[in-house]
Structure formats: C-alpha cells, structure tokens
Design an enzyme around this catalytic site. Structure first.
Site, PDB file in Angstrom:
ATOM      1  N   ASP A  44      49.903  25.477 -77.547  1.00 61.38           N
ATOM      2  CA  ASP A  44      50.507  25.220 -78.756  1.00 61.38           C
ATOM      3  C   ASP A  44      50.569  26.420 -79.628  1.00 61.38           C
ATOM      4  OD1 ASP A  44      47.968  25.144 -79.760  1.00 61.38           O
ATOM      5  OD2 ASP A  44      47.906  23.299 -80.931  1.00 61.38           O
ATOM      6  N   ASP A  83      49.649  21.114 -73.879  1.00 56.37           N
ATOM      7  CA  ASP A  83      48.728  21.218 -74.912  1.00 56.37           C
ATOM      8  C   ASP A  83      49.193  20.056 -75.931  1.00 56.37           C
ATOM      9  OD1 ASP A  83      46.529  22.115 -76.166  1.00 56.37           O
ATOM     10  OD2 ASP A  83      47.363  24.082 -76.843  1.00 56.37           O
ATOM     11  N   LYS A 113      45.887  19.140 -72.503  1.00 62.17           N
ATOM     12  CA  LYS A 113      44.651  19.585 -73.271  1.00 62.17           C
ATOM     13  C   LYS A 113      44.672  19.107 -74.596  1.00 62.17           C
ATOM     14  CE  LYS A 113      44.318  24.103 -74.638  1.00 62.17           C
ATOM     15  NZ  LYS A 113      44.081  23.829 -76.027  1.00 62.17           N
ATOM     16  N   GLU A 115      41.730  19.382 -78.502  1.00 63.52           N
ATOM     17  CA  GLU A 115      40.755  20.079 -78.917  1.00 63.52           C
ATOM     18  C   GLU A 115      39.739  19.025 -79.484  1.00 63.52           C
ATOM     19  OE1 GLU A 115      42.412  22.636 -82.135  1.00 63.52           O
ATOM     20  OE2 GLU A 115      43.460  23.587 -80.601  1.00 63.52           O
ATOM     21  N   GLU A 182      36.421  28.586 -76.801  1.00 62.42           N
ATOM     22  CA  GLU A 182      37.044  29.780 -77.683  1.00 62.42           C
ATOM     23  C   GLU A 182      36.154  30.112 -78.994  1.00 62.42           C
ATOM     24  OE1 GLU A 182      41.119  28.843 -78.940  1.00 62.42           O
ATOM     25  OE2 GLU A 182      41.256  30.489 -79.986  1.00 62.42           O
TER      26      GLU A 182
HETATM   27  O1  KIV Z   1      47.262  26.895 -77.442  1.00 58.61           O
HETATM   28  C1  KIV Z   1      46.783  27.756 -76.880  1.00 58.61           C
HETATM   29  O2  KIV Z   1      47.193  29.007 -76.193  1.00 58.61           O
HETATM   30  C2  KIV Z   1      45.361  27.614 -76.437  1.00 58.61           C
HETATM   31  C3  KIV Z   1      44.668  28.935 -75.699  1.00 58.61           C
HETATM   32  C4  KIV Z   1      44.367  30.015 -76.939  1.00 58.61           C
HETATM   33  C5  KIV Z   1      43.148  28.528 -75.066  1.00 58.61           C
HETATM   34  O3  KIV Z   1      44.710  26.741 -76.949  1.00 58.61           O
END
Ligand code: KIV
Length: 274
Positions: A44, A83, A113, A115, A182
């Site tokens: 994202d 994401d 993915k 968070e 991160e």
């Molecule tokens: O959104 C993204 O690019 C990320 C990376 C920085 C791991 O979450």
C-alpha cells in the site's frame, strides 16, 4: 513455476536469504520477476510513491486490486502478495476474510499481508483457515502512523521489545507463513528471527532477518520526495529519466527526432493530387 509458501519456509531452514521487493505495475513487476526476486509485494506504499499521498491511509481496496492484477499479469515466478489496505481487515474478521478473498479471486495473487500483532491474530487465523496464506507485519506499522506518532523505530525499551516478540509469536501461532519486521533495532530483529520458525523479512531491521524487503521506488532512486534512512539506493532512476526527457525535448526542438527511421513513407507521386 511460481514459488510457494513452502519453498519460502524451506529457505529459512536452509539458511538461504529471501529477497522481496515491491512492485505496482505490469512493466516493473515483469523486470523484477525476470531478475529472480522471490517475493513481490504489491504494497500500500503505492499510495505514497505512485499516488502522491502523504500516508498509506487513503488507499482503497479497489486501487490495491487494480495494481495487484497488473503485477500478477507481469509475473511468472515470484510469489505475489497483495497488501490489505487500511480498514479492510480491522473492523471484524468476517469483513477481513471477504476482502482477503477478493484479493485471491479478483487478482490471482498467492497471499495477502496485513499489519499488526496479537490484536489481529484472530483475524489472521480466520483468513488462513479459509486457505489464504497470510504474511504478518509488525514493528513500524504505517497504517497506525497517527497512533505511533510518526516513522519511529519501534521496540527500543525492554517493555516494547518484549511486546514485539509476543506479537511476532502471536502472528506465527495464528498461522502466518512469514512476517515483515519494520524499523526495529537489529538486535531485537535477531532475537525475533531466532525465536520464530517462520521467515522474518526485514526493512530497517538489520542483517539478521531471514530476508529483506525494500520499496522499489526507494531502492531505484525513483521517488524523490525523501530517502528513508533504511534504504540503499542501487540506481538513480530520477536522473536517468530526467536526462532521457531532456534529450528527447532537445531533439524534438532541433528536429533531430523523429527521423525517417521512426515513421513510414509512401511514394510522393501518390499524393500529387492533394
Ligand atoms: O506497503 C509496503 O510497501 C510495505 C513494505 C514497506 C513492507 O508494507
């Protein structure tokens, strides 16, 4: 043959470093894939580097699906991770599953993915139970930027370090196949990596993670607003683009471009009546 989550996990067992980069469009993804990168994240971060937002918060699921489809079309080998953007998995696990399902069905990516640590463990479990591989993401979680008070290194005190380890264990326990760490101190990333059986993918987390990820616009010197401290620039695409654009403009103005080689011609006799 695309890489599978099993192969990624075998790489940790074999002590083979895992490479991951972001990509957001067909052409870039094709080049990254042909270069042999293991994992491609349609992050994202596209909100910042592709759309010019200050944070990732305004990015919508429709935008993520649009870009993820393009990346899947451009790739054959890497495992593609979509994401999940802000507010597509935080409300409840049912909505999270529905949205994770949209990534899989509408884009053809192989994993999603999201968070968070212990607080999203139940959601991760529900998505994994539905047969969808999930990558976790702890430490600096950019969707919580307002809560965290900026892009700060996380886990610098015994309490916060211990909480991050608990978060990593909760994400693993919930069934995630790998986890992004991160902006945490490298010593803490080393402990977390040694305590987990799933691979850790670091960004600003030092050399001891099982793999590394960078935002492609940062590592290619393509995004010019700022350069994050954790990035290494392997190219300066902004300069390459500016030089090429200047040459193009000069040649158009001077008449050096286009030449006959860049166009087509017919016998002028055919135009004699015009
Ligand atoms: O959104 C993204 O690019 C990320 C990376 C920085 C791991 O979450």
């Amino acid at each position: 043959m695309r890489l599978t989550i099993n192969k990624i996990q075998d790489m940790k067992k074999a002590g083979e470093k895992i490479t991951m980069l972001t990509a957001y469009d067909y052409s870039t993804a094709k080049i990254v894939d042909e270069s042999g990168v293991n994992l491609i994240l349609v992050g994202d971060t596209l909100g910042e580097v592709m759309m010019g937002y200050e944070t990732t918060l305004p990015v919508t699921i429709e935008e993520m699906l649009f870009h993820t489809k393009a990346v899947v079309r451009g790739t054959k080998n890497a495992l593609i991770i979509g994401d999940m953007p802000f507010m597509t998995y935080q409300i409840n696990a049912d909505e999270a599953m529905r949205n994770a399902g949209r990534f899989m069905q509408e884009t053809g990516c192989q994993a999603v993915k999201l968070e968070g640590g212990a607080t999203v463990a139940n959601t991760i479990k529900r998505i994994v139970d539905a047969g969808i591989p999930v990558m976790g993401h702890i430490g600096l979680t950019p969707q919580s930027i307002n809560q965290l008070g900026g892009h700060r290194v996380q886990g610098k005190t015994p309490d916060t370090a211990s909480r991050l380890l608990d978060d990593a264990l909760a994400v693993q326990q919930a069934g995630a196949f790998a986890i992004v760490i991160e902006l945490v101190p490298m010593q803490l990333a080393k402990v977390i990596t040694s305590r987990l059986s799933i691979p850790t993918i670091g960004i600003g987390a030092g050399p001891y993670c099982d793999g590394q990820v960078l935002v492609i616009h940062d590592m290619l010197g393509w995004f010019t607003d700022f350069v994050p401290k954790h990035t290494k620039q392997y190219a300066n695409l902004a300069d390459v683009i500016k030089t090429a654009v200047s040459s193009y403009m000069d040649e158009v103005k001077s008449g050096a471009f286009p030449t006959a080689a860049h166009t087509s011609s017919i016998d002028e006799e055919l135009l004699k009546d015009l």
